[in-house]
Write an enzyme that holds these catalytic residues in place. Structure first.
Site, PDB file in Angstrom:
ATOM      1  N   ASN A   1     -13.942   2.406   1.587  1.00  0.00           N
ATOM      2  CA  ASN A   1     -12.480   2.474   1.607  1.00  0.00           C
ATOM      3  C   ASN A   1     -11.969   3.397   2.713  1.00  0.00           C
ATOM      4  O   ASN A   1     -10.764   3.531   2.898  1.00  0.00           O
ATOM      5  CB  ASN A   1     -11.924   2.934   0.253  1.00  0.00           C
TER       6      ASN A   1
ATOM      7  N   GLY B   1     -14.993  -2.000 -18.040  1.00  0.00           N
ATOM      8  CA  GLY B   1     -14.968  -2.705 -16.754  1.00  0.00           C
ATOM      9  C   GLY B   1     -16.201  -2.407 -15.928  1.00  0.00           C
ATOM     10  O   GLY B   1     -16.790  -1.320 -16.027  1.00  0.00           O
TER      11      GLY B   1
ATOM     12  N   THR C   1      -8.492  -1.655   2.267  1.00  0.00           N
ATOM     13  CA  THR C   1      -8.212  -2.107   0.914  1.00  0.00           C
ATOM     14  C   THR C   1      -8.495  -3.598   0.809  1.00  0.00           C
ATOM     15  O   THR C   1      -9.077  -4.198   1.717  1.00  0.00           O
ATOM     16  CB  THR C   1      -6.788  -1.681   0.490  1.00  0.00           C
TER      17      THR C   1
ATOM     18  N   SER D   1       0.833  -1.208   0.000  1.00  0.00           N
ATOM     19  CA  SER D   1       0.000   0.000   0.000  1.00  0.00           C
ATOM     20  C   SER D   1       0.870   1.263   0.000  1.00  0.00           C
ATOM     21  O   SER D   1       1.833   1.368   0.763  1.00  0.00           O
ATOM     22  CB  SER D   1      -0.906   0.014   1.233  1.00  0.00           C
ATOM     23  N   ARG D   2       0.489   2.201  -0.840  1.00  0.00           N
ATOM     24  CA  ARG D   2       1.224   3.471  -0.876  1.00  0.00           C
ATOM     25  C   ARG D   2       0.577   4.519   0.022  1.00  0.00           C
ATOM     26  O   ARG D   2       1.066   5.644   0.124  1.00  0.00           O
ATOM     27  CB  ARG D   2       1.307   3.989  -2.312  1.00  0.00           C
ATOM     28  N   SER D   3      -0.520   4.159   0.689  1.00  0.00           N
ATOM     29  CA  SER D   3      -1.211   5.145   1.532  1.00  0.00           C
ATOM     30  C   SER D   3      -0.325   5.719   2.641  1.00  0.00           C
ATOM     31  O   SER D   3      -0.392   6.918   2.919  1.00  0.00           O
ATOM     32  CB  SER D   3      -2.474   4.532   2.134  1.00  0.00           C
TER      33      SER D   3
ATOM     34  N   GLY E   1      -3.645   7.142 -13.455  1.00  0.00           N
ATOM     35  CA  GLY E   1      -4.350   6.700 -12.250  1.00  0.00           C
ATOM     36  C   GLY E   1      -3.836   7.285 -10.944  1.00  0.00           C
ATOM     37  O   GLY E   1      -4.459   7.115  -9.889  1.00  0.00           O
TER      38      GLY E   1
ATOM     39  N   ASP F   1     -13.518   6.657  -3.487  1.00  0.00           N
ATOM     40  CA  ASP F   1     -12.863   6.367  -4.773  1.00  0.00           C
ATOM     41  C   ASP F   1     -13.458   7.179  -5.928  1.00  0.00           C
ATOM     42  O   ASP F   1     -12.728   7.738  -6.738  1.00  0.00           O
ATOM     43  CB  ASP F   1     -12.983   4.873  -5.103  1.00  0.00           C
TER      44      ASP F   1
ATOM     45  N   LYS G   1     -13.009  -4.498   1.566  1.00  0.00           N
ATOM     46  CA  LYS G   1     -13.919  -3.360   1.334  1.00  0.00           C
ATOM     47  C   LYS G   1     -15.399  -3.708   1.521  1.00  0.00           C
ATOM     48  O   LYS G   1     -16.151  -2.916   2.084  1.00  0.00           O
ATOM     49  CB  LYS G   1     -13.699  -2.788  -0.069  1.00  0.00           C
TER      50      LYS G   1
HETATM   51  P1  ATR Z   1     -11.915  -3.542  -9.036  1.00  0.00           P
HETATM   52  O1  ATR Z   1     -12.479  -3.478  -7.664  1.00  0.00           O
HETATM   53  O2  ATR Z   1     -10.491  -3.043  -9.150  1.00  0.00           O
HETATM   54  O3  ATR Z   1     -12.791  -2.880 -10.042  1.00  0.00           O
HETATM   55  P2  ATR Z   1     -12.801  -6.196  -9.856  1.00  0.00           P
HETATM   56  O4  ATR Z   1     -14.099  -5.977  -9.136  1.00  0.00           O
HETATM   57  O5  ATR Z   1     -12.098  -7.484  -9.695  1.00  0.00           O
HETATM   58  O6  ATR Z   1     -11.750  -5.093  -9.399  1.00  0.00           O
HETATM   59  O7  ATR Z   1     -13.029  -5.865 -11.397  1.00  0.00           O
HETATM   60  C1  ATR Z   1     -12.037  -6.088 -12.355  1.00  0.00           C
HETATM   61  C2  ATR Z   1     -12.536  -5.633 -13.731  1.00  0.00           C
HETATM   62  O8  ATR Z   1     -11.516  -5.955 -14.696  1.00  0.00           O
HETATM   63  C3  ATR Z   1     -13.790  -6.359 -14.177  1.00  0.00           C
HETATM   64  O9  ATR Z   1     -14.543  -5.494 -15.006  1.00  0.00           O
HETATM   65  C4  ATR Z   1     -13.215  -7.519 -15.008  1.00  0.00           C
HETATM   66  O10 ATR Z   1     -14.103  -8.056 -15.931  1.00  0.00           O
HETATM   67  P3  ATR Z   1     -15.114  -9.245 -15.494  1.00  0.00           P
HETATM   68  O11 ATR Z   1     -16.227  -8.600 -14.714  1.00  0.00           O
HETATM   69  O12 ATR Z   1     -15.585  -9.846 -16.774  1.00  0.00           O
HETATM   70  O13 ATR Z   1     -14.297 -10.207 -14.657  1.00  0.00           O
HETATM   71  C5  ATR Z   1     -12.077  -6.791 -15.702  1.00  0.00           C
HETATM   72  N1  ATR Z   1     -11.053  -7.729 -16.232  1.00  0.00           N
HETATM   73  C6  ATR Z   1     -10.101  -8.390 -15.535  1.00  0.00           C
HETATM   74  N2  ATR Z   1      -9.346  -9.143 -16.364  1.00  0.00           N
HETATM   75  C7  ATR Z   1      -9.847  -8.951 -17.636  1.00  0.00           C
HETATM   76  C8  ATR Z   1      -9.504  -9.423 -18.947  1.00  0.00           C
HETATM   77  N3  ATR Z   1      -8.490 -10.277 -19.119  1.00  0.00           N
HETATM   78  N4  ATR Z   1     -10.239  -8.986 -20.007  1.00  0.00           N
HETATM   79  C9  ATR Z   1     -11.265  -8.117 -19.839  1.00  0.00           C
HETATM   80  N5  ATR Z   1     -11.631  -7.628 -18.626  1.00  0.00           N
HETATM   81  C10 ATR Z   1     -10.940  -8.035 -17.533  1.00  0.00           C
END
Ligand code: ATR
Length: 281
Positions: A89, A130, A64, A17-19, A242, A104, A68
Site C-alpha cells: 500500500n 474475515g 489502493t 480516497s481520503r489520503s 477504523g 496496514d 495492491k
Molecule cells: P479486504 O482487502 O478489504 O480484506 P477482501 O479481500 O475482498 O477485502 O475480503 C473481504 C472479506 O469480507 C472476506 O473475508 C469476505 O469473505 P469471503 O472470503 O468468504 O468472501 C468477507 N465478506 C464480504 N461479504 C461478506 C458477507 N456477506 N458475509 C460474510 N463475509 C463477507
C-alpha cells in the site's frame, strides 16, 4: 527555492480516497513544501505508470484498490512481512529503486496501542472475522507483536485455512458461524469484513460470550460507529473504530517521503470525522 516533494495515491477509481486530506493536513501542519495528489490509474496503464514514476517527479505514494497485488509484483519488496502478504500500500525510493511495503497491519496495531494503551498484544488471544487482504496484513503484524492465538472465522473456510498455511499453527481457521464459540476466550475481536459498511448488511454476531476486559475493533470507518461497535458499547466493552488504522497506516509513508514522522492527533481525527460525516469544519 526549495523543490516541492510530490507524493500521490493511485487507484481506480480514486475519487473517494481520503489520503490527500490526511497527508495535506500534515504537510500544512509541519510547513513542508510538498504535494500529495490523487492519480487515477487504469489497471492496463499500471505498468507504464510505475516505469514513469520517478520521471513524473514523484518521491513515493500510496496504492489502493485494485492495484495492491499488481504493484507488489512489479516493485522491489525488501521486508519479509510484506513479501509474505503479497500486497503493498506504500511506495518509496531507496536510492533509485522503487520499493513497496505494506503499512496496514502496522496501522492497526498502532491504532489499538494509542486508543487502548493497557492492551498488550504479547500473549493476546485474538478473534478475527474475515480472511481477505486486510485480515492478512493484520495477522502478520500481530503475530510479530506476540499474539498467542488467532482464531479466524470466514465465510469461505478455505481462505482462513490458507492463512494457517501461510502464517502457522497459531492461526486457527473456523467456519463463519462458529465465531461466537470462541468469544469467551477472546481478548480482542476484530472485524475485517465489509459487513457493517454503509450500504452493506450489518454484521450480526452475539457478543454475549466476550469477557468484560475484551476490546472490540472494526476496521470499517464509514460509518464510524458500526452496528458491531454499537453492540460492544451496549455491553460496556472498549471499542476502537477504523479511523485510527486509516490515520496510522499513513505515518510510515509520510515519514519516508517528507522526512518527518507525523503525529496522529485529535485535530486530524476531527478533520476526517467531519469529512466522513459530510460536514465541513
Ligand atoms: P479486504 O482487502 O478489504 O480484506 P477482501 O479481500 O475482498 O477485502 O475480503 C473481504 C472479506 O469480507 C472476506 O473475508 C469476505 O469473505 P469471503 O472470503 O468468504 O468472501 C468477507 N465478506 C464480504 N461479504 C461478506 C458477507 N456477506 N458475509 C460474510 N463475509 C463477507
Amino acid at each position: 527555492m526549495i523543490a516541492k516533494r510530490q507524493a500521490c495515491v493511485i487507484g481506480w477509481p480514486i475519487d473517494h480516497s481520503r489520503s490527500p486530506l490526511l497527508h495535506g493536513f500534515w504537510l500544512e501542519k509541519y510547513g513542508i513544501p510538498g504535494r500529495y495528489d490523487r492519480i487515477p490509474v487504469r489497471p492496463e496503464d499500471l505498468s507504464d505508470f510505475l516505469h514513469g514514476f520517478r520521471a513524473r517527479g514523484l518521491v513515493g505514494g500510496n496504492v489502493t484498490l485494485p492495484h495492491k497485488e499488481a504493484v507488489f509484483r512489479q516493485v522491489t519488496v525488501r521486508d519479509p512481512l510484506t513479501a509474505k502478504l503479497g500486497a503493498v500500500n506504500t511506495l518509496y525510493f531507496e536510492d533509485d529503486t522503487l520499493c513497496g511495503t505494506s503499512t496496514d497491519g502496522y496501522g492497526f496495531v498502532a491504532s489499538i496501542e494509542q486508543e487502548v494503551p493497557d492492551f498488550t498484544f504479547s500473549g493476546a488471544r485474538v478473534t478475527i472475522l474475515g480472511a481477505g487482504g486486510a485480515s492478512r496484513s493484520i495477522i502478520g503484524v500481530i503475530l510479530e507483536a506476540g499474539a498467542q492465538k488467532i482464531s479466524v472465522a470466514n465465510r469461505s473456510l478455505a481462505r482462513a485455512e490458507q492463512l494457517r498455511s501461510d502464517f502457522g499453527p497459531q492461526v486457527i481457521p473456523m467456519e463463519w458461524g462458529r465465531a461466537e464459540d470462541v468469544l469467551p476466550g477472546t481478548d480482542l475481536l476484530v472485524n475485517t469484513t465489509s459487513l457493517g459498511m454503509a450500504g452493506k448488511a450489518p454484521l450480526t454476531i452475539d457478543l454475549a460470550g466476550l469477557p468484560g476486559h475484551a476490546v472490540v475493533s472494526d476496521i470499517v470507518y464509514v460509518p464510524l460507529t458500526t452496528p458491531l461497535l454499537t453492540a460492544a458499547r451496549a455491553r460496556n466493552l472498549r471499542t476502537v473504530d477504523g479511523l485510527g488504522m486509516l490515520m496510522h497506516q499513513a505515518v510510515p509513508g509520510f515519514e519516508r517521503w517528507f522526512g518527518i514522522r507525523p503525529e496522529v492527533t485529535p485535530e486530524l481525527r476531527a478533520l476526517l470525522e467531519a469529512d466522513i460525516e459530510g460536514r465541513r469544519l
